[in-house]
Scaffold this motif. Structure first.
Motif, PDB file in Angstrom:
ATOM      1  N   PHE A 128      -2.599   3.376   3.871  1.00 41.59           N
ATOM      2  CA  PHE A 128      -2.076   2.014   3.968  1.00 41.59           C
ATOM      3  C   PHE A 128      -2.011   1.513   5.413  1.00 41.59           C
ATOM      4  N   LYS A 129      -1.798   2.388   6.373  1.00 48.29           N
ATOM      5  CA  LYS A 129      -1.698   1.964   7.771  1.00 48.29           C
ATOM      6  C   LYS A 129      -3.061   1.769   8.430  1.00 48.29           C
ATOM      7  N   SER A 131      -6.067  -0.015   9.623  1.00 48.21           N
ATOM      8  CA  SER A 131      -6.325  -1.431   9.868  1.00 48.21           C
ATOM      9  C   SER A 131      -7.795  -1.702  10.189  1.00 48.21           C
ATOM     10  N   ARG A 156      -4.749  -1.476  -1.414  1.00 49.35           N
ATOM     11  CA  ARG A 156      -3.961  -1.688  -0.201  1.00 49.35           C
ATOM     12  C   ARG A 156      -2.477  -1.802  -0.551  1.00 49.35           C
ATOM     13  N   HIS A 157      -1.634  -1.845   0.479  1.00 45.34           N
ATOM     14  CA  HIS A 157      -0.206  -2.074   0.277  1.00 45.34           C
ATOM     15  C   HIS A 157      -0.001  -3.543  -0.088  1.00 45.34           C
ATOM     16  N   LYS A 158       0.952  -3.814  -0.962  1.00 46.18           N
ATOM     17  CA  LYS A 158       1.150  -5.180  -1.476  1.00 46.18           C
ATOM     18  C   LYS A 158       1.522  -6.188  -0.394  1.00 46.18           C
ATOM     19  N   SER A 159       2.102  -5.741   0.715  1.00 49.41           N
ATOM     20  CA  SER A 159       2.518  -6.684   1.761  1.00 49.41           C
ATOM     21  C   SER A 159       1.392  -7.036   2.721  1.00 49.41           C
ATOM     22  N   GLU A 160       0.267  -6.367   2.591  1.00 50.47           N
ATOM     23  CA  GLU A 160      -0.829  -6.610   3.528  1.00 50.47           C
ATOM     24  C   GLU A 160      -1.572  -7.894   3.200  1.00 50.47           C
ATOM     25  N   ASN A 161      -1.774  -8.695   4.222  1.00 48.13           N
ATOM     26  CA  ASN A 161      -2.629  -9.873   4.099  1.00 48.13           C
ATOM     27  C   ASN A 161      -3.972  -9.501   4.692  1.00 48.13           C
ATOM     28  N   HIS A 162      -5.025  -9.861   4.006  1.00 50.41           N
ATOM     29  CA  HIS A 162      -6.339  -9.415   4.453  1.00 50.41           C
ATOM     30  C   HIS A 162      -7.332 -10.566   4.420  1.00 50.41           C
ATOM     31  N   LYS A 180      -1.636  -3.384  -3.970  1.00 46.93           N
ATOM     32  CA  LYS A 180      -2.415  -4.588  -4.222  1.00 46.93           C
ATOM     33  C   LYS A 180      -3.856  -4.118  -4.375  1.00 46.93           C
TER      34      LYS A 180
END
Length: 187
Positions: A128-129, A131, A156-162, A180
């Protein structure tokens, strides 16, 4: 953790003892396979499909694909803390013909370039980390290893914006617990 469906339904998948590996949770895996099977936004059949499982960890996704009739699964994993577990999980299937394990860092220049196959599904499950996932996506595009109607699935982690690189289009997105999942087409 178990195989959900297919030839090896119910078979246990061994998990790592350390916390550096985040195995794909059964609920998330089930959600991914339900979308693959029932989505009207893309058409991918797992039976006889060629699958690439990048950052494969213990192999949960790829093994599920094998159980559901995939023609071949290529696993790419280089973390020595999880490779023996991945190999044991594959050995427990008692198969020797429809998978390959590449024990290299996917970021190395030649790893994706040297693949001889084109894939129906490419599954990416980086830490998850991580980038730098865009570097892999761009390499997938450059080396043209995704089949024309294939899909990329990114966990990915749900809080990540991509923001995806040019020519990558999200065709479906699903949140599930802390996860996510993006289903992506390459144009």
């Amino acid at each position: 953790m178990r195989i959900i469906a297919g030839l090896f339904k119910g078979k246990k998948i061994l998990e790592p003892a350390d916390i550096k590996t985040r195995p794909l949770k059964d609920l998330t895996k089930e959600s991914i396979f339900n979308i693959i099977q029932h989505s009207n936004k893309f058409k991918v059949q797992l039976v006889n499909a060629n699958i690439l499982d990048i950052f494969s960890g213990v192999g949960s996704f790829g093994i599920e694909c094998i159980s559901r009739g995939a023609k071949k699964v290529t696993f790419i994993e280089n973390y020595q803390g999880v490779l023996p577990i991945l190999k044991k999980n594959l050995s427990n299937l008692k198969l020797n013909f429809n998978f390959e394990v590449i024990e290299k860092d996917v970021y190395e220049d030649k790893v994706l370039a040297d693949l001889n196959d084109k894939f129906d599904v490419i599954f990416l499950d980086p830490p998850f980390k991580n980038s730098t996932i865009d570097l892999i996506l761009i390499k997938l595009q450059i080396f043209k290893i995704l089949k024309k109607n294939g899909i990329i699935i990114l966990h990915r982690h749900k809080s990540e914006n991509h923001n995806f690189p040019k020519n990558f289009k999200i065709i479906e997105e699903k949140k599930n617990g802390l996860s996510k999942i993006f289903f992506i087409n390459l144009y």
